[in-house]
Design a protein around this motif. Structure first.
Motif, PDB file in Angstrom:
ATOM      1  N   SER A 121       0.850  -1.188   0.000  1.00  0.00           N
ATOM      2  CA  SER A 121       0.000   0.000   0.000  1.00  0.00           C
ATOM      3  C   SER A 121       0.886   1.238   0.000  1.00  0.00           C
ATOM      4  O   SER A 121       2.056   1.197   0.404  1.00  0.00           O
ATOM      5  N   MET A 277      -7.878  -2.759 -10.428  1.00  0.00           N
ATOM      6  CA  MET A 277      -8.841  -1.940  -9.701  1.00  0.00           C
ATOM      7  C   MET A 277     -10.034  -2.770  -9.231  1.00  0.00           C
ATOM      8  O   MET A 277     -10.576  -2.533  -8.145  1.00  0.00           O
ATOM      9  N   LEU A 280      -9.069  -4.512  -6.103  1.00  0.00           N
ATOM     10  CA  LEU A 280      -8.587  -3.643  -5.029  1.00  0.00           C
ATOM     11  C   LEU A 280      -9.469  -3.716  -3.773  1.00  0.00           C
ATOM     12  O   LEU A 280      -8.928  -3.740  -2.655  1.00  0.00           O
ATOM     13  N   LYS A 283      -8.442  -6.298  -1.323  1.00  0.00           N
ATOM     14  CA  LYS A 283      -7.278  -5.940  -0.511  1.00  0.00           C
ATOM     15  C   LYS A 283      -7.719  -5.252   0.775  1.00  0.00           C
ATOM     16  O   LYS A 283      -7.231  -5.563   1.863  1.00  0.00           O
ATOM     17  N   THR A 309      -6.129   0.794   1.337  1.00  0.00           N
ATOM     18  CA  THR A 309      -6.726   0.240   0.118  1.00  0.00           C
ATOM     19  C   THR A 309      -6.262   1.024  -1.096  1.00  0.00           C
ATOM     20  O   THR A 309      -6.970   1.879  -1.644  1.00  0.00           O
ATOM     21  N   ASN A 310      -5.059   0.787  -1.502  1.00  0.00           N
ATOM     22  CA  ASN A 310      -4.452   1.397  -2.684  1.00  0.00           C
ATOM     23  C   ASN A 310      -3.195   0.607  -3.011  1.00  0.00           C
ATOM     24  O   ASN A 310      -2.784  -0.269  -2.246  1.00  0.00           O
ATOM     25  N   TYR A 311      -2.615   0.910  -4.157  1.00  0.00           N
ATOM     26  CA  TYR A 311      -1.352   0.284  -4.539  1.00  0.00           C
ATOM     27  C   TYR A 311      -0.207   1.267  -4.296  1.00  0.00           C
ATOM     28  O   TYR A 311      -0.428   2.475  -4.171  1.00  0.00           O
ATOM     29  N   SER A 333      -2.042   1.389 -12.599  1.00  0.00           N
ATOM     30  CA  SER A 333      -2.785   0.791 -11.487  1.00  0.00           C
ATOM     31  C   SER A 333      -2.620   1.616 -10.218  1.00  0.00           C
ATOM     32  O   SER A 333      -3.597   1.883  -9.497  1.00  0.00           O
ATOM     33  N   VAL A 334      -1.388   2.028  -9.943  1.00  0.00           N
ATOM     34  CA  VAL A 334      -1.127   2.856  -8.763  1.00  0.00           C
ATOM     35  C   VAL A 334      -1.880   4.187  -8.867  1.00  0.00           C
ATOM     36  O   VAL A 334      -2.519   4.643  -7.914  1.00  0.00           O
ATOM     37  N   SER A 337      -5.599   3.775  -8.395  1.00  0.00           N
ATOM     38  CA  SER A 337      -5.911   3.494  -6.994  1.00  0.00           C
ATOM     39  C   SER A 337      -5.838   4.763  -6.158  1.00  0.00           C
ATOM     40  O   SER A 337      -6.605   4.939  -5.207  1.00  0.00           O
ATOM     41  N   LEU A 340      -9.063   6.692  -6.744  1.00  0.00           N
ATOM     42  CA  LEU A 340     -10.179   6.096  -6.017  1.00  0.00           C
ATOM     43  C   LEU A 340     -10.021   6.261  -4.509  1.00  0.00           C
ATOM     44  O   LEU A 340     -10.975   6.606  -3.799  1.00  0.00           O
ATOM     45  N   SER A 341      -8.813   6.033  -4.005  1.00  0.00           N
ATOM     46  CA  SER A 341      -8.598   6.004  -2.559  1.00  0.00           C
ATOM     47  C   SER A 341      -8.687   7.384  -1.918  1.00  0.00           C
ATOM     48  O   SER A 341      -9.216   7.521  -0.807  1.00  0.00           O
TER      49      SER A 341
END
Length: 517
Positions: A121, A277, A280, A283, A309-311, A333-334, A337, A340-341
């Motif tokens: 994370s 995603m 995610l 996770k 909850t993220n990359y 992806s990161v 995330s 979104l996060s």
């Protein structure tokens, strides 16, 4: 000139997303992608450049250094942090590795490294979000940061093994760093309150922590965090953090710009990012149930899990060393995330209140010791913040036969006070869960001796919200802050320097009266 475009796009997009209630960092990410697209369309050489890379790195080091300044390592070393991080890492790799192997027909080694990269994370995003909400010292914030530190250590081991490099023999010097703490404390005391204080922070974060750790084969990010944590118990650690605030914020913009400017993805990269995603939420759910297994309340487990909850940017570092061909898909992806996060964490408390009835059903009947409801019993005077001012107030009131209690957000400091015979317990006024479980039936007066203005404002508001009708008094250095404290619910807020002058004058008057008698 690419620097002019970076600044212009970052400001414009940051201001735009802030206007719709999102963190500016989402705008910085969008600015990076727009600049990347502009570069492809116009052929302009916008970046990423070596300069932007240095700016981004400095921003990350300063952020981790300031995070370290607010950390108490005793509160990080706990079963929920160590067990939660290791179990999450093992389960994630155990599920993701065969999934990637079967669905994408990847070699086992590649699938394992991708699973490891996706298991981490983001230290940068979580620390940024928790810091912006002033929840780094809250119980769920300490749990989240502790897990992130454990993940960073795992990432360092993975990078060393994947890159075929191991720390040099000089890395053992790190175990002797605690011996430098008295010297660092003296330097902090001697640096004053102006530019030397800022330069000391830069020296410790970038030179000793960053370059120093890097030169012995360790992570510069870990070095910045360690040097910050070494100063966390100093009374002026908060002042040092505030002095670096603007510098850190400016440089950190470069980190988010760099992610976007790295390049627009192709269809394969987008497909990978979309699948990442979709999984995610799993996770976050895994973190939630693992933390509940360690007796956390549903509220703390939910808030900690949402922050995680993220990359991670560490996944990108792992990819740059071991899987360079997967760097762009992982970067997308990161980035997604983060998008979104960030807004989800902004509304984390509202989300929990909405889903609390369902989430609380999974709680254990035995709760973590740090989350037990706090009753002040028969105490009649409450002192919040047991630094120099709070301790002086406690010692002056104690002989007057009033039953009193002190609260402090530093567990180690609370232990020291108890050993000295004072009735002091651990509690963080900036942690909303503390207020939900507070019971103070006999308290008639509260002294707010917290170190920062936000803590005093939160405490005053929450006391009145709980229905407390007694007397609340605070101190501050500035008249505008005194006004804010009164507006938040305090009866009085005195200026520290004015009160010091009155106290000094009272000694003279008392001495003159004694001589006259």
């Amino acid at each position: 000139m690419p620097e002019a475009l970076w600044i212009s796009f970052a400001f414009a997009l940051g201001l735009l997303v802030k206007g719709v209630g999102l963190p500016p960092l989402v705008g910085y990410l969008a600015a990076g992608f727009l600049l990347s697209g502009l570069s492809d369309v116009t052929g302009m050489d916008i970046g990423p450049t070596e300069i932007l890379g240095h700016i981004a790195h400095v921003g990350v080091l300063l952020l981790l250094f300031t995070v370290g300044l607010k950390l108490k390592l005793r509160s990080i070393i706990s079963p929920e942090v160590i067990g939660g991080s290791l179990l999450h890492f093992a389960i994630t790799c155990g599920v993701f590795t065969p999934g990637l192997y079967l669905l994408m027909e990847l070699p086992w080694s590649t699938a394992l490294l991708l699973a490891i990269a996706l298991s981490f994370s983001s230290t940068v995003l979580a620390a940024k979000v928790l810091e912006s909400k002033r929840e780094l010292r809250a119980f769920h914030g300490r749990v989240a940061i502790g897990i992130l530190i454990m993940q960073d250590l795992i990432a360092l081991v993975v990078m060393s093994l994947a890159g075929g490099e191991t720390p040099s023999q000089w890395a053992l010097i790190v175990f002797g760093l605690p011996l430098l703490r008295p010297l660092l404390f003296r330097l902090l005391d001697a640096s004053g309150h102006d530019e030397l204080l800022v330069l000391l922070g830069l020296l410790l974060a970038l030179v000793l922590g960053g370059y120093g750790f890097e030169s012995i084969g360790l992570s510069s990010e870990l070095g910045a965090l360690v040097f910050g944590a070494m100063l966390a118990s100093h009374p002026r650690a908060q002042e040092l953090s505030k002095s670096l605030w603007s510098v850190k914020e400016v440089f950190l913009v470069g980190f988010f710009l760099q992610i976007g400017i790295g390049g627009l993805p192709d269809s394969q990269a987008l497909t990978f990012a979309i699948v990442a995603m979709l999984v995610l939420p799993l996770k976050g759910l895994l973190f939630f149930f693992l933390l509940l297994a360690f007796r956390l309340r549903a509220r703390s487990g939910f808030l900690s899990s949402l922050a995680l909850t993220n990359y991670s940017e560490f996944g990108l570092i792992v990819a740059s060393i071991a899987l360079p061909e997967w760097l762009v898909p992982l970067a997308i992806s990161v980035s997604l995330s983060f998008v979104l996060s960030a807004p989800l964490n902004r509304f984390a408390h509202n989300l929990y209140e909405r889903f609390a009835p369902a989430l609380s059903q999974f709680e254990s009947q035995k709760h973590h010791p740090d989350e037990q409801p706090l009753s002040l019993g028969s105490a009649r005077v409450l002192i919040m913040g047991m630094g120099r001012t709070g301790t002086a107030a406690y010692d002056w009131i104690a002989p007057k036969a009033e039953e009193l209690i002190g609260l402090d957000s530093d567990p180690a400091k609370a232990d020291e006070h108890r050993k000295a015979g004072r009735h002091v317990v651990f509690a963080d006024a900036e942690d909303a869960s503390f207020w939900h479980g507070l019971h103070m039936p006999e308290v008639h007066s509260v002294i707010l001796a917290l170190g920062d203005i936000e803590g005093k404002l939160i405490a005053a508001r929450m006391l009145r919200k709980l229905g407390f009708r007694g007397y609340i008094v605070a101190h501050t250095m500035y008249e505008d802050e005194a006004r804010q404290i009164r507006e938040a619910g305090a009866n009085d807020a005195y200026l520290t320097m004015n009160e010091t002058g009155v106290a000094l004058a009272s000694h003279i008057i008392g001495r003159d009266s004694g001589q006259a008698g």
